[in-house]
Design a protein around this motif. Structure first.
Motif, mmCIF file in Angstrom:
data_model
loop_
_atom_site.group_PDB
_atom_site.id
_atom_site.type_symbol
_atom_site.label_atom_id
_atom_site.label_comp_id
_atom_site.label_asym_id
_atom_site.label_seq_id
_atom_site.Cartn_x
_atom_site.Cartn_y
_atom_site.Cartn_z
ATOM 1 N N TRP A 68 38.194 14.634 51.002
ATOM 2 C CA TRP A 68 39.073 13.456 51.102
ATOM 3 C C TRP A 68 40.248 13.817 52.003
ATOM 4 C CZ3 TRP A 68 41.756 10.968 46.199
ATOM 5 C CH2 TRP A 68 42.047 9.627 46.463
ATOM 6 N N ARG A 69 40.358 13.132 53.131
ATOM 7 C CA ARG A 69 41.472 13.384 54.058
ATOM 8 C C ARG A 69 42.520 12.284 53.887
ATOM 9 N NH1 ARG A 69 36.953 14.868 56.474
ATOM 10 N NH2 ARG A 69 36.848 17.098 56.898
ATOM 11 N N LEU A 70 43.722 12.717 53.580
ATOM 12 C CA LEU A 70 44.809 11.764 53.318
ATOM 13 C C LEU A 70 46.070 12.248 54.019
ATOM 14 C CD1 LEU A 70 44.263 11.397 49.466
ATOM 15 C CD2 LEU A 70 44.094 9.523 51.121
ATOM 16 N N PRO A 71 47.040 11.350 54.245
ATOM 17 C CA PRO A 71 48.306 11.809 54.825
ATOM 18 C C PRO A 71 48.953 12.866 53.923
ATOM 19 C CG PRO A 71 48.191 9.411 54.833
ATOM 20 C CD PRO A 71 47.017 9.897 54.032
ATOM 21 N N ALA A 72 49.556 13.870 54.562
ATOM 22 C CA ALA A 72 50.197 14.951 53.801
ATOM 23 C C ALA A 72 51.306 14.389 52.904
ATOM 24 C CB ALA A 72 50.760 15.988 54.762
ATOM 25 N N GLU A 73 51.734 15.187 51.983
ATOM 26 C CA GLU A 73 52.828 14.904 51.047
ATOM 27 C C GLU A 73 52.466 13.825 50.023
ATOM 28 O OE1 GLU A 73 56.937 14.218 52.386
ATOM 29 O OE2 GLU A 73 57.224 16.340 51.906
ATOM 30 N N ASP A 74 52.623 12.526 50.357
ATOM 31 C CA ASP A 74 52.437 11.496 49.323
ATOM 32 C C ASP A 74 51.180 10.645 49.491
ATOM 33 O OD1 ASP A 74 54.693 12.337 48.031
ATOM 34 O OD2 ASP A 74 55.999 10.943 49.107
ATOM 35 N N GLY A 75 50.290 11.060 50.375
ATOM 36 C CA GLY A 75 49.062 10.280 50.581
ATOM 37 C C GLY A 75 48.259 10.148 49.300
ATOM 38 N N PRO A 130 60.422 5.311 35.906
ATOM 39 C CA PRO A 130 60.650 5.727 37.307
ATOM 40 C C PRO A 130 61.031 7.201 37.451
ATOM 41 C CG PRO A 130 61.714 3.624 36.869
ATOM 42 C CD PRO A 130 61.158 4.087 35.557
ATOM 43 N N THR A 131 61.871 7.718 36.554
ATOM 44 C CA THR A 131 62.287 9.134 36.692
ATOM 45 C C THR A 131 61.085 10.054 36.475
ATOM 46 O OG1 THR A 131 62.930 9.008 34.385
ATOM 47 C CG2 THR A 131 64.714 8.908 36.000
ATOM 48 N N VAL A 132 60.233 9.654 35.536
ATOM 49 C CA VAL A 132 59.030 10.452 35.236
ATOM 50 C C VAL A 132 58.076 10.392 36.425
ATOM 51 C CG1 VAL A 132 56.976 10.484 33.758
ATOM 52 C CG2 VAL A 132 59.231 10.154 32.745
ATOM 53 N N LEU A 133 57.960 9.203 36.994
ATOM 54 C CA LEU A 133 57.051 9.026 38.137
ATOM 55 C C LEU A 133 57.489 9.920 39.306
ATOM 56 C CD1 LEU A 133 54.558 7.305 38.574
ATOM 57 C CD2 LEU A 133 56.000 5.534 39.538
ATOM 58 N N ASN A 134 58.799 10.047 39.494
ATOM 59 C CA ASN A 134 59.289 10.938 40.560
ATOM 60 C C ASN A 134 58.882 12.386 40.301
ATOM 61 O OD1 ASN A 134 60.440 8.873 41.929
ATOM 62 N ND2 ASN A 134 62.503 9.171 41.092
ATOM 63 N N LYS A 135 58.963 12.793 39.030
ATOM 64 C CA LYS A 135 58.575 14.175 38.691
ATOM 65 C C LYS A 135 57.076 14.389 38.945
ATOM 66 C CE LYS A 135 62.002 15.198 35.200
ATOM 67 N NZ LYS A 135 62.269 15.131 33.787
ATOM 68 N N ILE A 136 56.296 13.377 38.594
ATOM 69 C CA ILE A 136 54.841 13.464 38.810
ATOM 70 C C ILE A 136 54.563 13.592 40.305
ATOM 71 C CG2 ILE A 136 52.682 12.119 38.686
ATOM 72 C CD1 ILE A 136 53.760 10.998 35.991
ATOM 73 N N ARG A 137 55.234 12.765 41.097
ATOM 74 C CA ARG A 137 55.026 12.801 42.554
ATOM 75 C C ARG A 137 55.416 14.169 43.124
ATOM 76 N NH1 ARG A 137 59.285 9.645 45.117
ATOM 77 N NH2 ARG A 137 60.236 11.658 44.754
ATOM 78 N N ASP A 138 56.544 14.729 42.630
ATOM 79 C CA ASP A 138 56.983 16.041 43.139
ATOM 80 C C ASP A 138 55.991 17.133 42.763
ATOM 81 O OD1 ASP A 138 59.126 14.756 44.147
ATOM 82 O OD2 ASP A 138 60.561 15.431 42.620
#
Ligand SMILES: C[S@@+](CC[C@H](N)C(=O)[O-])C[C@H]1O[C@@H](n2cnc3c(N)ncnc32)[C@H](O)[C@@H]1O
Length: 272
Positions: free
Chosen positions: A207-214, A235-243
């Motif tokens: 699976w090729r996706l854009p780097a970082e948040d793809g 939202p705060t939890v979602l940011n932690k998940i994304r990081d």
């Protein structure tokens, strides 16, 4: 956990109705990698009648038509059917539920379902329906994701939710997403539905996706169940998940893309 097949179906239906374009962009290049082995497993050849079940944007139907088959695609989401009709105007696509196909008995030489079975409230019913619409000697093949330890994209998002989020949010309970990632479960499902000679193959996919948040964006905006899980987080939890996802993705990043191993299983059987 008590399964809620009707609520689950409605949840899936609403989800697919809202994401045809996002799904096409994020997943089209990935689920497309299974099509050739899927059609090979169903032995699709020129002159055959072929049914693409849960056809989504119509990729499998289109490839079967290229092989010279007479093709019908069926999906329960009108938005998906409209998208498939737009992408492949020469092919017939219709609305219909995989668990209750609006089709007569014994009409098709072959049928396939590419990454559809894991979205069904009653997958057993869909296997019986696939069997019913095939002629004797016809073949059915379906694909599913390998387990999350191997499908790196799913592993990364599920680990991040497990570590930082609330994994038991209120979503309609469906069958386990990875139930058919088990070869034995595929075999059993096919046999119980009446198929013979079950066969299993494995497909390596990337699976090729854009780097970082793809990956985060694909999971949040272009899926149904995983998106529901992510969108239910604060939202705060979602940011932690994304990081946390960004961190794990570094290992798979090459310049501005990530390349994630996403193997699949293909199971097939014959109607005797
Ligand atoms: C992961 S997509 C797969 C799409 C396509 N087969 C592909 O190769 O990319 C799942 C598809 O299953 C459809 N679907 C989910 N539940 C269904 C049901 N009960 N009956 C028919 N289609 C269904 C969705 O609308 C969606 O288009």
């Amino acid at each position: 956990m008590i399964l809620e097949p009707e609520k689950f179906r409605n949840f899936e239906h609403a989800g697919w109705e809202s994401i045809p374009a996002g799904y096409h962009d994020a997943f089209g290049g990935l689920t497309g990698q299974s099509i050739r082995p899927l059609l090979d497993a169903a032995r699709v050849k020129s002159g055959m009648t072929f049914l693409d079940i849960a056809s989504g944007p119509g990729y499998v139907a289109a490839e079967a038509a290229k092989r010279g088959a007479t093709v019908l695609g069926v999906d329960f989401s009108p938005a998906m059917v409209a998208q498939a009709q737009q992408l492949y105007p020469g092919i017939e696509f219709r609305e219909g539920d995989a668990e209750q196909l609006p089709l007569g008995n014994g009409l098709f030489d072959a049928a396939a379902m590419n990454f559809g079975i894991l979205h069904l409230g009653h997958p057993e019913k869909a296997l019986v329906e696939a069997h019913r619409v095939l002629r004797e000697g016809g073949r059915f093949a379906f694909s599913v994701w390998a387990k999350p330890e191997e499908t790196i994209g799913f592993g990364i998002v599920l680990r991040a939710v497990e570590a930082y989020g609330e994994p038991r949010v209120e979503l309609p309970e469906g069958p386990p997403f990875f139930r058919f990632s088990d070869a034995e479960e595929c075999r059993r499902g096919l046999i119980v539905a009446g198929f013979e000679s079950p066969m299993l193959t494995r497909v390596s996919q990337v699976w090729r996706l854009p780097a970082e948040d793809g990956l985060f964006n694909a999971m949040k905006d272009s899926t149904v169940r995983t998106a529901g899980l992510l969108r239910a987080q604060k939202p705060t939890v979602l940011n932690k998940i994304r990081d946390a996802m960004r961190e794990e993705l570094q290992e798979y990043t090459k310049k501005d893309v990530v390349e994630l191993p996403m193997p699949a299983l293909i199971a097939s059987g014959v109607k005797s």
